[in-house]
Design an enzyme around this catalytic site. Sequence first.
Site, PDB file in Angstrom:
ATOM      1  N   GLY A 144      33.594 -14.152 -37.476  1.00 26.17           N
ATOM      2  CA  GLY A 144      33.660 -15.560 -37.124  1.00 26.17           C
ATOM      3  C   GLY A 144      32.419 -15.937 -36.325  1.00 26.17           C
ATOM      4  N   CYS A 145      32.112 -17.235 -36.267  1.00 23.68           N
ATOM      5  CA  CYS A 145      30.864 -17.653 -35.628  1.00 23.68           C
ATOM      6  C   CYS A 145      30.901 -17.433 -34.116  1.00 23.68           C
ATOM      7  CB  CYS A 145      30.533 -19.091 -35.975  1.00 23.68           C
ATOM      8  SG  CYS A 145      31.862 -20.260 -35.682  1.00 23.68           S
ATOM      9  N   TYR A 146      32.004 -17.788 -33.477  1.00 24.66           N
ATOM     10  CA  TYR A 146      32.102 -17.526 -32.040  1.00 24.66           C
ATOM     11  C   TYR A 146      32.090 -16.023 -31.774  1.00 24.66           C
ATOM     12  CZ  TYR A 146      33.284 -22.331 -30.600  1.00 24.66           C
ATOM     13  OH  TYR A 146      33.259 -23.672 -30.319  1.00 24.66           O
ATOM     14  N   ALA A 147      32.839 -15.277 -32.595  1.00 19.38           N
ATOM     15  CA  ALA A 147      32.920 -13.825 -32.388  1.00 19.38           C
ATOM     16  C   ALA A 147      31.542 -13.195 -32.507  1.00 19.38           C
ATOM     17  CB  ALA A 147      33.888 -13.213 -33.398  1.00 19.38           C
ATOM     18  N   ALA A 149      28.564 -14.560 -31.849  1.00 21.72           N
ATOM     19  CA  ALA A 149      27.756 -14.880 -30.662  1.00 21.72           C
ATOM     20  C   ALA A 149      28.215 -14.096 -29.441  1.00 21.72           C
ATOM     21  CB  ALA A 149      27.818 -16.383 -30.379  1.00 21.72           C
TER      22      ALA A 149
END
EC number: 1.2.1.38
Lengths: 333, 333, 333, 333
Positions: A144-147, A149
């Site tokens: 996932g994108c947050y994960a 980063a």
Amino acid sequence: MGIRVAVAGASGYAGGELLRLVAGHPEFDLVAATAHRQAGHRVDVVHPQLTGLDLVLGGTDPATLTDADLVFLALPHGESAVLAAQIPPHVRVVDLGADHRLADPYDWAQYYGGPYAGQWTYGLPELPGQRELIAGSTRVANTGCYAAAITLALAPLIAAGAANPADVVVVAASGTSGAGRAAKAHLLASEVMGDLSPYRVGTHQHVPEIKQASGATGLSFTPVLAPMPRGILATVTAVPTHGVDPQHVLAQAYADAPFVHVLPEGRWPHTAATLGSNSCHLQATVDVDSGRLIVLSALDNLGKGAAGQAVQNANLMFGLPETTGLSVWGVAP
Amino acid sequence: MGIRVAVAGASGYAGGELLRLVAGHPEFDLVAATAHRQAGHRVDVVHPQLTGLDLVLGGTDPATLTDADLVFLALPHGESAVLAAQIPPHVRVVDLGADHRLADPYDWAQYYGGPYAGQWTYGLPELPGQRELIAGSTRVANTGCYAAAITLALAPLIAAGAANPADVVVVAASGTSGAGRAAKAHLLASEVMGDLSPYRVGTHQHVPEIKQASGATGLSFTPVLAPMPRGILATVTAVPTHGVDPQHVLAQAYADAPFVHVLPEGRWPHTAATLGSNSCHLQATVDVDSGRLIVLSALDNLGKGAAGQAVQNANLMFGLPETTGLSVWGVAP
Amino acid sequence: MGIRVAVAGASGYAGGELLRLVAGHPEFDLVAATAHRQAGHRVDVVHPQLTGLDLVLGGTDPATLTDADLVFLALPHGESAVLAAQIPPHVRVVDLGADHRLADPYDWAQYYGGPYAGQWTYGLPELPGQRELIAGSTRVANTGCYAAAITLALAPLIAAGAANPADVVVVAASGTSGAGRAAKAHLLASEVMGDLSPYRVGTHQHVPEIKQASGATGLSFTPVLAPMPRGILATVTAVPTHGVDPQHVLAQAYADAPFVHVLPEGRWPHTAATLGSNSCHLQATVDVDSGRLIVLSALDNLGKGAAGQAVQNANLMFGLPETTGLSVWGVAP
Amino acid sequence: MGIRVAVAGASGYAGGELLRLVAGHPEFDLVAATAHRQAGHRVDVVHPQLTGLDLVLGGTDPATLTDADLVFLALPHGESAVLAAQIPPHVRVVDLGADHRLADPYDWAQYYGGPYAGQWTYGLPELPGQRELIAGSTRVANTGCYAAAITLALAPLIAAGAANPADVVVVAASGTSGAGRAAKAHLLASEVMGDLSPYRVGTHQHVPEIKQASGATGLSFTPVLAPMPRGILATVTAVPTHGVDPQHVLAQAYADAPFVHVLPEGRWPHTAATLGSNSCHLQATVDVDSGRLIVLSALDNLGKGAAGQAVQNANLMFGLPETTGLSVWGVAP
């Protein structure tokens, strides 16, 4: 002749970025792209930035996809598992959705619901040993994108014993493309421009993935929607272990990672520098007042946070240099 | 070994985009980049989006530049002529400034002042016969960003007798990178976000170039600063000749142009679709009420309006395919 | 006790701005606000900027509205006529929709369709004699936002014979709130930020209103959606009559108008300076090259272009000073 | 005749907002406004949103200011103490700078340097007992914008024993007007739009003020620049005490505060809802995973974070209702 590539869920933002990357990739041939409501339209009607790309969106049909050597699934969370099950084993698959990320069925049930589809190889090549696992896999669950980063900022520090995994506090802001392309009133430009708005405070569905990937055991995560199309800036804080230099730990962890840049002292990551690239920028310090460790992480949520990451994983799955068809450099200003 | 390339004026926005394109170009080797105040800094300190590009900015010194096969000059208007005069004839030069664009010394004197430096081959390959002229030149004057957008919309229609050159009305809005990187109060984010502001109304210095390149003989041009980093949208209107189909004229003119796209009916150009690309999108119609011809033109002011255009010209000057190292597709959203 | 005011269509953007202005108006008591889908919600759930305003949205019911002394109708075009017909004559009504603006049933049929509802007093007080007509009316058709910006720039010049009404070319850009609050994919923040996009080129439905109000007889009008929540910037060009000073004509026309400011020479209107106000800023010049007259006009599409204008009209209808409860000054930056 | 008001530092963003509020205030007469480089210009040349305000900026001269009953100082940090010392005791002064905020000379020396000017009454009326102290003062030190947002979120929880003061982690993002109006390259629109960038991580000069005002004893504070002109969103986290309901504590603390709104459950503060107002919106929850207390706080950095707050303080100093001339409601969208 190149590797034949199909993209399912090609009408969304991650799908559009995948099309751009695949169409420009020297070893990939884009043979099919599928969608639901937009099926039957030319790609450039749905994605005007791809004007000149001569391809019509097909329906999301397993038969279309199985003719490819590589399939990217860019579907809403919960929709890829059923489709993936119909793709023959020899076709390599990278799933950009959440369906195959979580190790724990309970986490899936709590945050997503519906049947648990099992776990695939986690598609974050910069984790220790993960590059090799991905290279040996035919099924990869993209981060996932947050994960992405947060894990890139945090995992080496926890692994090195430099940060206490039990007390991690993260505030991360994302551009609007992370919220998808469905027409929702709170995502209208009139609402978003000039606005910072937190959402799903205290109960975000990405918490289990972030903990699983980063090694955090206690995580407070507050996501914020920011007035920009792309980009994630994560502020990751934790209690440090005395005598460990976080910058040094990060620099060592990513010494051979072409897309993760630990910035020199004095420079802080910011999102615009990563737009359109597959890079993640990192910087760490220890807060003067509280002594808390602060790591800043910036990436393009559609790049290293989604489509770029997916292409990087696919490169590894096909034995290509992992940078093939990807840009280290962003488009700015 | 590739073509050795130097970029002068590398610290500005066009310079940064040139560095990105040159560094990613398969036939170019970036050997030098120069600047004034920023000389001595690493490129990625000045352009964080190029983090990982291992190059230090040199001073703007003819000796540095003459060691290259190709020099791009991305200097403020009026500063490139003196430098260009010191570059040996065998080194190919593309000047992104205005110094060598105008045929008429009087126009130069009126709008810029200082000594007139003479005219070079005009770097807009899509004009009839121009591709060949550029291929045979060692000195090319790149188009201005407004001139590129407006000329691509207008020149074929005037050449075909489809539009009256004496009564052209243009309103064009540009993103802020077109105004440069110098710190000026009216370009602060606080001032620009949420704002549309016209400037130099009635007397813009690009009028002579636009007339010269497009064939317009009477031009009302109003530029507007828009709250976005990149992009130009030009609304070009003129009195049409009856019986001529403007869309058809444009489609024929650009049938073989890889970067100019006359959109299918029903689609209008918009700037975001061109970001990061070297493309220009066009569409034409005739106004129901006034009968006036309206052509819309969108491009990236740093792409087809500056750095991309410059690379396209350089490709032609070195006998490379004109699309080498350039993207037809934009980065969106 | 004050004038009892009801707002129908209170859930949209113009409706929200009306609520803000009515709630802060020293002579108005906000007694009812109605909506369709949002009926039953507190106002501040629908308009978080009005947090603390203690009112629940009712259904759009004539009975609710007829209990007021003054009703504002902020409904989609084509929906206000039926409702208006059910409001008793003694209740004053300002319609922010298009239903009662046009004098010519043919224009209504061509651009809107459905039954023609007849024409009300046109709500632009700055037109000659119009202030008195509005003061004597119980039914006023508020201007459209584009029409307000363009008419204020153009009408005095045509009336004075300073501009040729047969050849008017207008390009006007609007912030996104002008497109309403319905969830549409092309209005998503991801699509709009960083983008300028023209729409309804050559056939915009506001053309008849603009011609009727301004006196133009031939009008080319190109509207552009701009990446900002509010604001209209109109670039109005026409062929001038020799020997007439356009600035002087405008200055005289608005000498007594508290909300229309003809700027001193050297200053150009820009939208951010009008945000949140009921002001319109104007400036005129003659183009050096073409000799064409160029008038720039900036206002807040929800202020002088909608809700502010409506309150100004209502003030006149009740014999109040026209500035009551309105701000001349904008909120910037 | 009203209270005679002068504004020093009127050319900056806080100064402009002060002028707007003072000019619209029913009890205040704006008699003078001063500036440095902009002295001699009309106010509306410097602040186009105040077009029509008939006032010329004077030089920053104590004589000009002492003729007033009330002086607002909106000068850069470190510049107001010298000027303040020259204003006679009977003239009331509200200082928007940092000069008179800190109780501890050591903090001043560490973060600002230069001579320590002593502490004035702290201008945050919503702190317990502070409203009365302000009402009795002739010298008030206005809060910093970050301090206002964070203290309003945190102080009642620490005071009530609901949050551990020793482990507070704050990430707060601000619009660009908080960075001032000086022309700096990193504040250019081209750099800021589409970008989130952290700054002064780990060592921000507002930390002592925030600790002093909120009661926090250990504070990790990370500020982020956000692509919008106005607004602060602070995410404040702390370890809660079991058995205390944070929402209830906040609701009680602000039961009588007209400008601080603890939102109903299910609604989160966001910055756009506070633009142009003097309101602060708050919401609290406990994180499901970590058990950490999370409070979100939103306000307009030029409103409740600067000029609005200053007017509220001045109202109290003159015995006026604290809401006089201020808006509870924001301008949105």
